[in-house]
Every structure is written in C-alpha cells, then in structure tokens.
Design a protein around this motif. Structure first.
Motif, short mmCIF file in Angstrom:
data_model
loop_
_atom_site.label_atom_id
_atom_site.label_comp_id
_atom_site.label_asym_id
_atom_site.label_seq_id
_atom_site.Cartn_x
_atom_site.Cartn_y
_atom_site.Cartn_z
N PHE A 32 7.15 2.68 12.18
CA PHE A 32 7.71 1.85 11.17
C PHE A 32 9.01 2.74 10.54
CE2 PHE A 32 4.22 -0.85 11.67
CZ PHE A 32 5.05 -2.31 11.70
N GLY A 33 8.59 4.21 10.37
CA GLY A 33 9.37 5.09 10.03
C GLY A 33 9.14 5.48 8.71
N GLY A 34 7.81 5.66 8.56
CA GLY A 34 7.09 5.87 6.97
C GLY A 34 6.92 4.82 6.36
N VAL A 35 6.54 5.08 5.04
CA VAL A 35 6.30 3.77 3.99
C VAL A 35 7.26 3.06 3.80
CG1 VAL A 35 5.42 3.45 1.51
CG2 VAL A 35 4.48 5.42 2.79
N ASP A 36 8.57 3.74 3.58
CA ASP A 36 9.91 2.73 3.40
C ASP A 36 10.18 1.86 4.42
OD1 ASP A 36 10.04 3.75 0.79
OD2 ASP A 36 11.37 5.34 1.28
N GLY A 37 10.06 2.54 5.81
CA GLY A 37 10.46 1.77 6.83
C GLY A 37 9.38 0.43 6.99
N LEU A 38 8.13 0.83 6.70
CA LEU A 38 7.15 -0.32 6.72
C LEU A 38 7.55 -1.25 5.75
CD1 LEU A 38 4.66 -1.74 7.93
CD2 LEU A 38 3.22 -0.27 6.42
N ARG A 39 7.81 -0.78 4.62
CA ARG A 39 8.16 -1.67 3.45
C ARG A 39 9.37 -2.58 3.63
NH1 ARG A 39 11.56 -1.09 -0.76
NH2 ARG A 39 11.98 1.00 -0.31
N HIS A 40 10.44 -2.18 4.22
CA HIS A 40 11.52 -2.95 4.67
C HIS A 40 11.27 -3.81 5.82
CE1 HIS A 40 14.31 -0.76 2.02
NE2 HIS A 40 14.09 0.38 2.44
N TRP A 41 10.28 -3.41 6.73
CA TRP A 41 10.12 -4.30 7.75
C TRP A 41 9.30 -5.36 7.26
CZ3 TRP A 41 5.84 -6.81 9.92
CH2 TRP A 41 6.19 -7.23 11.49
N LEU A 42 8.41 -5.39 6.41
CA LEU A 42 7.55 -6.50 5.85
C LEU A 42 8.53 -7.34 5.07
CD1 LEU A 42 4.47 -4.22 4.52
CD2 LEU A 42 4.47 -5.75 6.71
N ALA A 43 9.33 -6.72 4.21
CA ALA A 43 10.09 -7.65 3.46
C ALA A 43 11.30 -8.26 4.24
CB ALA A 43 11.18 -6.89 2.64
N ASP A 44 11.63 -7.64 5.33
CA ASP A 44 12.67 -8.20 6.18
C ASP A 44 12.33 -9.62 6.98
OD1 ASP A 44 14.67 -6.61 5.18
OD2 ASP A 44 14.63 -5.32 6.87
N ASN A 45 10.90 -9.45 7.21
CA ASN A 45 10.23 -10.34 8.27
C ASN A 45 9.34 -11.23 7.27
OD1 ASN A 45 10.44 -9.76 11.26
ND2 ASN A 45 10.67 -7.74 10.26
N ARG A 46 9.63 -11.29 6.05
CA ARG A 46 8.88 -12.32 5.25
C ARG A 46 7.58 -12.52 5.43
NH1 ARG A 46 12.27 -17.46 5.74
NH2 ARG A 46 11.88 -17.08 7.88
N ILE A 47 6.94 -11.02 5.32
CA ILE A 47 5.22 -11.06 5.77
C ILE A 47 4.76 -11.27 4.31
CG2 ILE A 47 3.37 -9.43 6.40
CD1 ILE A 47 5.25 -10.39 8.95
N GLN A 48 3.64 -12.10 4.34
CA GLN A 48 2.86 -12.59 3.13
C GLN A 48 1.80 -11.87 2.97
OE1 GLN A 48 3.67 -16.71 4.08
NE2 GLN A 48 4.80 -16.80 2.09
N LEU A 49 0.90 -11.48 3.93
CA LEU A 49 -0.29 -10.68 3.56
C LEU A 49 -0.49 -9.71 5.24
CD1 LEU A 49 -2.69 -12.17 5.79
CD2 LEU A 49 -2.68 -13.82 4.01
N VAL A 50 -1.28 -8.58 4.89
CA VAL A 50 -1.25 -7.67 5.99
C VAL A 50 -2.81 -7.45 6.11
CG1 VAL A 50 -1.00 -5.15 6.58
CG2 VAL A 50 0.79 -6.66 5.36
N VAL A 51 -3.13 -7.42 7.29
CA VAL A 51 -4.63 -6.92 7.98
C VAL A 51 -4.17 -5.58 8.58
CG1 VAL A 51 -6.49 -7.49 9.11
CG2 VAL A 51 -5.40 -9.02 8.03
N ASP A 52 -4.76 -4.49 8.09
CA ASP A 52 -4.51 -3.21 8.67
C ASP A 52 -5.99 -3.11 9.50
OD1 ASP A 52 -4.56 -0.52 9.49
OD2 ASP A 52 -5.43 0.13 7.52
N ALA A 53 -5.96 -3.23 10.81
CA ALA A 53 -7.04 -3.15 11.79
C ALA A 53 -6.63 -2.06 12.72
CB ALA A 53 -7.18 -4.57 12.84
N MET A 61 -1.44 5.55 8.83
CA MET A 61 -1.06 4.00 8.93
C MET A 61 -1.62 3.31 7.79
SD MET A 61 1.29 2.11 10.53
CE MET A 61 1.38 0.93 9.19
N THR A 62 -3.06 3.73 7.59
CA THR A 62 -3.64 2.86 6.74
C THR A 62 -3.30 3.34 5.31
OG1 THR A 62 -5.65 3.02 7.82
CG2 THR A 62 -5.94 2.76 5.73
N ALA A 63 -3.01 4.77 5.10
CA ALA A 63 -2.20 4.97 3.75
C ALA A 63 -1.08 4.26 3.51
CB ALA A 63 -2.07 6.38 3.77
N HIS A 64 -0.01 4.22 4.65
CA HIS A 64 1.23 3.81 4.58
C HIS A 64 1.17 2.31 4.56
CE1 HIS A 64 3.61 7.11 6.93
NE2 HIS A 64 3.00 7.54 5.68
N ALA A 65 0.33 1.57 5.02
CA ALA A 65 0.01 0.23 4.76
C ALA A 65 -0.16 -0.08 2.94
CB ALA A 65 -1.06 -0.33 5.62
N ALA A 66 -1.39 0.70 2.69
CA ALA A 66 -1.56 0.58 1.19
C ALA A 66 -0.52 0.62 0.46
CB ALA A 66 -2.75 1.41 1.15
#
Length: 231
Positions: A32-53, A61-66
């Motif tokens: 995703f390109g780090g924490v900021d990249g993941l944050r933008h992807w989650l927001a842009d795709n209107r994700i409402q909850l995340v399961v880190d599996a 990846m777990t730290a970035h998701a948190a």
C-alpha cells in the motif's frame, strides 16, 4: 464479493509468492505504500472495518494496519492462528529472531534444514561452516550460505515425508518460525521422533490496542457485532 451477512469483502495479498492461493471474490495484490498509503486506500474505498489475517510474522503489515485504522477510527481485528507449543520429547531452542536462530543453529549441528521463508535466509550466510537445506516456495533473492541446497516446495507435508527428508539429507537441526497451523507442523513431529534439535523463532508481539482472535468463527462473531452499525 458479498460475504459475511451482506458485507462486501476485499482480500489483499502481499504479493510475496509468485502463485498465491487466491480467496474467492475481489482480490488486490501488492503493498500500500506504508501507513499513509494504507490509510488513503481504506478511505478511498470506504472500508468500514479491517481484519488483519496476515502471516504471524508479517509484523510490519500488522503495525501499519493498527496505525492506519487508529487514524481513521476504524475497527480492526487481528486473526492469528495459535502457535505451536513444545511437548514431551521435543528439543526446542526458542529464539527472538532469525539472527539469533542463525547463531544458535550453527552451534547445534553441521547439517541444517531451514524453513524460515525465503526473505530470512540471508542471516545464515554469516555462518559458512554448516551445510543448509533451504526449503522455500519461491527462490530466495538474498545472499545464501556458501554450502547449501535449495528445495522449492509448498506444504502441507506429512510426517512420513518429513522424516524421509530429514533422513535422506542427514539433517541434525531444524530451524523454523513459530507459524502455527497444520500445513507445516509435520516437520516438528518428524524432528521429535528423530531426536533432532529445533531452533524456533518466537512470534513478534501484536500491537497492544489490537483485538486478537484465533479462529475464523471468532472473526465472524466479531464482524457480526458491527451489523447495523454502518449507514
């Protein structure tokens, strides 16, 4: 993909394996390109909850998701299968990381089976005395020990197959990560039956503010708690 009780599910794979086993439904592959990249992807795709599996050792990846979910105020769950535990007859040497595993294994035997993943075998190149059988799904892209053989294989493996592998290559030490699960646990039983030393890398800690469950059914229950909470 419409999944648990009407939720739309997107599965994200890291892309570390050339031919991954894809889950059903929508799948994206790559970072995703780090924490900021993941944050933008989650927001842009209107994700409402995340399961880190992710894999138990995918600590970054777990730290970035948190962090990303905390910044967006999203609920996030860590789904992590139980780790392995030593039993009667096991000769386990727990270590905190692969650097320590390489140093410890070199003191325990001259013929070593490495099953730590292709990205971690570089730590063993600093110990040229032993001979290493390196088992991985894809070829490593790091410096390898000068005395080694590469075996490309994907589990699950049987105890009989693992016992034959250990005997055929005269293995004295097995090195692995505490990944848990049944797909690759047979090597531990085979090593125990043969009386071999097992150097086992402990799991990295989960971020303290992250909820953790150990089964898919528990993750389903966690997801169901949010039914009706979203517009």
């Amino acid at each position: 993909m419409t999944g648990e009780r009407g939720h739309e599910i997107v599965s994200s794979l890291a892309g570390r394996v050339s031919e991954p086993v894809r889950p059903p439904g929508t799948v994206r592959i790559g970072g995703f390109g780090g924490v900021d990249g993941l944050r933008h992807w989650l927001a842009d795709n209107r994700i409402q909850l995340v399961v880190d599996a992710t894999h138990p050792f995918a600590a970054t990846m777990t730290a970035h998701a948190a962090l990303a979910c905390a910044r967006l105020g999203l609920p996030v769950l860590r789904l992590q299968r139980p780790g392995w535990t030593a039993g009667p007859g096991d000769r386990w040497y727990p270590v905190p990381d692969t650097t320590a595993a390489a140093a410890t294994a070199a003191t325990l035997g001259a013929r070593i089976l490495l099953t730590v993943g292709r990205q971690e075998v570089g730590a063993f190149a600093e110990y040229p005395r032993p001979w290493y059988l390196i088992r991985a799904i894809d070829p490593p892209e790091v410096a390898l020990p000068p005395r080694h053989e590469l075996l490309l294989a994907r589990g699950p493996f049987t105890v009989d197959d693992e016992a034959a592998l250990l005997a055929r290559h005269r293995i004295e030490v097995v090195v692995t990560k505490n990944s848990g699960g049944s797909a690759t646990a047979a090597k531990l039983a085979a090593a125990r039956d043969a009386g071999l030393a097992v150097v086992i890398v402990d799991r990295p800690p989960v971020p303290p503010d992250m909820a953790v469950v150990e089964s898919v059914s528990a993750a389903h229950r966690w997801i169901s708690e949010y039914n009706g909470a979203f517009p």
